[in-house]
Each structure stands twice: as C-alpha cells, then as structure tokens.
Design a protein around this motif. Sequence first.
Motif, mmCIF file in Angstrom:
data_model
loop_
_atom_site.group_PDB
_atom_site.id
_atom_site.type_symbol
_atom_site.label_atom_id
_atom_site.label_comp_id
_atom_site.label_asym_id
_atom_site.label_seq_id
_atom_site.Cartn_x
_atom_site.Cartn_y
_atom_site.Cartn_z
ATOM 1 N N CYS A 1 -29.410 3.428 8.331
ATOM 2 C CA CYS A 1 -29.361 1.986 8.044
ATOM 3 C C CYS A 1 -30.542 1.266 8.693
ATOM 4 C CB CYS A 1 -28.049 1.392 8.552
ATOM 5 S SG CYS A 1 -26.597 1.935 7.613
ATOM 6 N N SER A 2 -30.963 1.719 9.859
ATOM 7 C CA SER A 2 -32.130 1.131 10.532
ATOM 8 C C SER A 2 -33.382 1.373 9.705
ATOM 9 C CB SER A 2 -32.306 1.736 11.926
ATOM 10 O OG SER A 2 -31.175 1.509 12.732
ATOM 11 N N PHE B 1 -28.509 -1.390 17.239
ATOM 12 C CA PHE B 1 -28.988 -1.420 15.861
ATOM 13 C C PHE B 1 -30.167 -2.375 15.689
ATOM 14 C CE2 PHE B 1 -28.788 -3.484 11.629
ATOM 15 C CZ PHE B 1 -29.172 -2.397 10.860
ATOM 16 N N LEU B 2 -30.128 -3.503 16.362
ATOM 17 C CA LEU B 2 -31.234 -4.461 16.252
ATOM 18 C C LEU B 2 -32.528 -3.858 16.780
ATOM 19 C CD1 LEU B 2 -29.419 -7.739 17.407
ATOM 20 C CD2 LEU B 2 -29.892 -6.966 15.072
ATOM 21 N N VAL C 1 -24.323 -5.926 9.129
ATOM 22 C CA VAL C 1 -25.106 -5.942 10.374
ATOM 23 C C VAL C 1 -24.192 -6.030 11.591
ATOM 24 C CG1 VAL C 1 -26.782 -7.266 11.731
ATOM 25 C CG2 VAL C 1 -27.158 -6.918 9.279
ATOM 26 N N THR D 1 -33.238 -0.488 17.035
ATOM 27 C CA THR D 1 -33.662 0.613 16.170
ATOM 28 C C THR D 1 -34.236 0.099 14.849
ATOM 29 O OG1 THR D 1 -31.384 0.815 15.320
ATOM 30 C CG2 THR D 1 -32.007 2.246 17.160
ATOM 31 N N SER D 2 -33.684 -0.988 14.342
ATOM 32 C CA SER D 2 -34.214 -1.572 13.102
ATOM 33 C C SER D 2 -35.619 -2.108 13.305
ATOM 34 C CB SER D 2 -33.295 -2.691 12.606
ATOM 35 O OG SER D 2 -32.037 -2.195 12.239
ATOM 36 N N CYS E 1 -38.060 0.772 13.432
ATOM 37 C CA CYS E 1 -38.299 1.324 12.096
ATOM 38 C C CYS E 1 -39.200 0.417 11.263
ATOM 39 C CB CYS E 1 -36.973 1.544 11.369
ATOM 40 S SG CYS E 1 -36.049 2.983 11.945
ATOM 41 N N LEU E 2 -38.999 -0.878 11.361
ATOM 42 C CA LEU E 2 -39.854 -1.820 10.628
ATOM 43 C C LEU E 2 -41.302 -1.718 11.084
ATOM 44 C CD1 LEU E 2 -37.528 -4.968 10.559
ATOM 45 C CD2 LEU E 2 -38.200 -3.577 8.601
ATOM 46 N N SER F 1 -33.536 -1.055 6.870
ATOM 47 C CA SER F 1 -33.165 -2.422 7.257
ATOM 48 C C SER F 1 -33.954 -3.465 6.472
ATOM 49 C CB SER F 1 -33.369 -2.628 8.761
ATOM 50 O OG SER F 1 -34.697 -2.302 9.142
#
Length: 380
Positions: A173-174, A342-343, A331, A345-346, A349-350, A177
């Motif tokens: 999911c990350s 999660f915030l 989220v 890791t996202s 990834c971005l 995102s």
Amino acid sequence: MELIIGILVGSVLGILLSFIPGFNIGFALISASVIPNPRFAVGLIIGVDVVTSSFKHLSLLHSKHREDLNEDITNANNKQNLCVESAYEYFFVKILFGLAACGMIFIHGNSILDIGNKTIAMLGFGGAIILWGGLIQLAKHKWVAIIAFLAYCSFSWIAKDLYIQQSMFVIACSLFSANLINSFRYKPEEIKLTNEKYSTKSTWNQIVEGSIAGIASAFLWGLPTNAVCRLFEDEESTELKVGRHAVADGVASIGGIAILLTTGGARSAAASSAASFNEHFHYSEVVVILFIVVVLTGVIAHNWESIMQMYTAIHNKTPHLVTKLTVVLTVIALIIMSNGLFLVTSLICLMINKWTKIAEAPRELSLSTLGILPIIGLVK
C-alpha cells in the motif's frame, strides 16, 4: 462442501466489494484469517480472488490518474477497447490453462506441480537477477536506476522487520500510495460506453510471451507479471501491451491457485492468506475446485458486457465524496496496522519513485520493493 460454499460466498462478496470505489481487496483477504472454519475461509479467499482479479480490468475504464500505469494507457482514447480486449484475453487463457491443470492433476496427482522448494528458490534467484537487471538496462540513466533499485531493496529489508501487522500488505500500500493521493485529489473521469464491437488484436507472440511471464510469476518467487512482461515490450501498440499483461495475469492467477492447492505454496497476496491455514487437499478436491474456478470465470466472461454497464452506472453516479471517504478510512486503517509508520513508509516510497522517474526507468522497477523480499529471505 464447506470449501465449495466458501467459494460461492466469496464470489458474491467479491462482486459487492468490487463495486465499492477505492476499496482495497487486501483488507478482505486479511479479515478472512479470523474465520474459525479453515476450509470455508480458504474457499472464501479463492472466491473473492476469482471475482476481483477478473473485475480489476474494469479499472482501465477510468485509469487517467493511476501512477502505476504507463502514460500510453492512462492517456488512451480507447479505454473501453482496452478493457474489453484485456478482459477476454484474461478469461480465455485462464479457462484454457485451468482445464489443462484439471487434466494434468487428475492424471498425475498433486505431485505434478511440486518442483521442490530448493529448485524453485534457485530458479527464482536467477530469474530475479535477469528481471531487475533487465529493467535497469532499459533505463536512460542507468546509475540513477541502480541507486533507486538499491533504495527499494534497502527499504524492503528494513520495513519487513518493523513492528507492523501484515507488513507485506502495508509495504504494498505504501508503494502505491500515489494512487491513494490521486483518488482523493482528482474526481474520477466519467465513463462513456459505446456500442462499438471490438475484435481482439492478439498475436501468437503476445500470447506465448504473456504465458511465459505468467508461468514464471506463478512458479517462481518475486517475479511480478507486470515486470516480466515489460522485458518483452517493444515499439508496439497499447492494445498489445495490455493484452500481454492480461494473458500473463490469467495464467499466473490459475497457476497460483493450482500451486496453492497442490503444494501449499503461495505466490500472491490471496494465496498467502489462504496458505496461512495450512490446509491440505486431495487431488480429486483440487480438480473439483479448479473446475469451479473455470466455470465461475466462464460465467463472468459470458456476462462481461452487462457487468461493465453496471459498473459504469455505479461509477458515474457515485459522488467523489464517497471515494474520498474510502481513501481516508483506508489510510486510517493502515496507520493503525502499522503503528503510525504507514505515513513514513509512504513518504519513502514516493521519494524513491521520484528517482525512478528521474532515471527514466520503467515504472515496473518499483515492484522490486515487493519482488526482492523472497530473495532477501533466501539470503537470510
């Protein structure tokens, strides 16, 4: 009987969930783990996967803001054509390979697909080197692509050991995102269906290449179909690219189910959820289950135009606010599952995805974040 009932219930549930805008099917697969009856749970997961893996082609109808697709797809003017062609090619190979698997298992038993974990691990390791090295080779700025690839690998290595529930799901999911952000930010494009009749533009090369990619993805660790298909792409039409991916997905889907039922192996999110129950099946049960999957796929294919019209009507009438709410709830759930990580890791990834764009590398290189995890497991 419990298994069959589970498949039928899962199919109905898969239909309902597929029409919820922005809903991540992964949550349904994870939730199945709390079901006390393991055989019913495995059937439920298979039923949900059969329907949702078929219905995912509908997303091509409104793919303008998807970051995981190439621009020739997101900017295409013939998205209805892409949806219809990819879906029917997916149905065709899934039914064909499904019937072939039924025959092989009926004659030779479950051992026909048991290659051995050591052999699969060695082939998977070699395949990963060829795959990710090949995608890096396609980048315009290869050193930047290598840096991005190493960053993806390092992120996977670290993230999988963090105190995160369902770490693979959170990492996935990350990785995507950006799609969540775009779903919240942009109003979905309106779908306009026409009565035009389409004929497939499939070629034998496309079917063979897609089948090779699907078989490799089904049997070997860490080889996503999209990434493998990218190695076969050349200067060709968007229809051929989408069709090849559809063939690969169809083969990998039925192959993954067959491997799960015969050997207990898992090569996908759905198979991993089902494999966690450690259920064992007699070869006769496997043949029956695969035949049911083939029949369900055939029913979906026969009613595809009606399904597409129903999906379009619901999509066009659903307020953007509903999609935004789904994104927010998604989220929140991911933040809870990851203890707030999660915030982080996202964001990581971005940032790495930006490096992939700077390198002008294939977008599929980002899938190494997930594809490299089995290789990391072998090294450790």
